[in-house]
Design a protein around this motif. Sequence first.
Motif, PDB file in Angstrom:
ATOM      1  N   GLN A 271       0.827  -1.208   0.000  1.00 40.57           N
ATOM      2  CA  GLN A 271       0.000   0.000   0.000  1.00 40.57           C
ATOM      3  C   GLN A 271       0.861   1.258   0.000  1.00 40.57           C
ATOM      4  O   GLN A 271       0.477   2.263  -0.588  1.00 40.57           O
ATOM      5  CB  GLN A 271      -0.963   0.013   1.175  1.00 40.57           C
ATOM      6  CG  GLN A 271      -1.989   1.128   1.024  1.00 40.57           C
ATOM      7  CD  GLN A 271      -3.131   1.021   1.977  1.00 40.57           C
ATOM      8  OE1 GLN A 271      -2.967   0.556   3.090  1.00 40.57           O
ATOM      9  NE2 GLN A 271      -4.299   1.446   1.542  1.00 40.57           N
ATOM     10  N   GLU A 272       2.021   1.210   0.640  1.00 43.03           N
ATOM     11  CA  GLU A 272       2.929   2.368   0.600  1.00 43.03           C
ATOM     12  C   GLU A 272       3.383   2.643  -0.831  1.00 43.03           C
ATOM     13  O   GLU A 272       3.482   3.788  -1.242  1.00 43.03           O
ATOM     14  CB  GLU A 272       4.143   2.117   1.494  1.00 43.03           C
ATOM     15  CG  GLU A 272       3.876   2.332   2.953  1.00 43.03           C
ATOM     16  CD  GLU A 272       5.119   2.107   3.785  1.00 43.03           C
ATOM     17  OE1 GLU A 272       6.245   2.208   3.249  1.00 43.03           O
ATOM     18  OE2 GLU A 272       4.970   1.823   4.986  1.00 43.03           O
ATOM     19  N   GLN A 273       3.667   1.603  -1.587  1.00 39.37           N
ATOM     20  CA  GLN A 273       4.124   1.758  -2.973  1.00 39.37           C
ATOM     21  C   GLN A 273       2.976   2.074  -3.920  1.00 39.37           C
ATOM     22  O   GLN A 273       3.186   2.622  -4.992  1.00 39.37           O
ATOM     23  CB  GLN A 273       4.834   0.493  -3.444  1.00 39.37           C
ATOM     24  CG  GLN A 273       6.124   0.224  -2.714  1.00 39.37           C
ATOM     25  CD  GLN A 273       6.735  -1.103  -3.125  1.00 39.37           C
ATOM     26  OE1 GLN A 273       6.145  -1.870  -3.871  1.00 39.37           O
ATOM     27  NE2 GLN A 273       7.925  -1.378  -2.613  1.00 39.37           N
TER      28      GLN A 273
END
Length: 86
Positions: free
Chosen positions: A5-7
């Motif tokens: 989700q960060e990427q």
Amino acid sequence: MAAYQEQNPNSILIVKPEAGCQGRGIYLTDSVAELEDKSGVIVQQYLDNPCLLDGLKFDFRIYVLVTCMNPLRVYVYEEGLVRLAT
């Protein structure tokens, strides 16, 4: 999952029950935190513009048997399956 989700902060995830059928129990989410306590589900990135065949979603199923990892030995069943959504 959190690293994914960060990427991909704008991605939408589709959550499916591991043993579900006919669309029951499937939902969309954009929060990985919502999935922290979930077990028995399959999570995939939702594609809002999928590849279609004559306007229908489809999937291919090819059955394989892996009998050994080192050396790798894989048997592919000669017949597969194509499913078309209606």
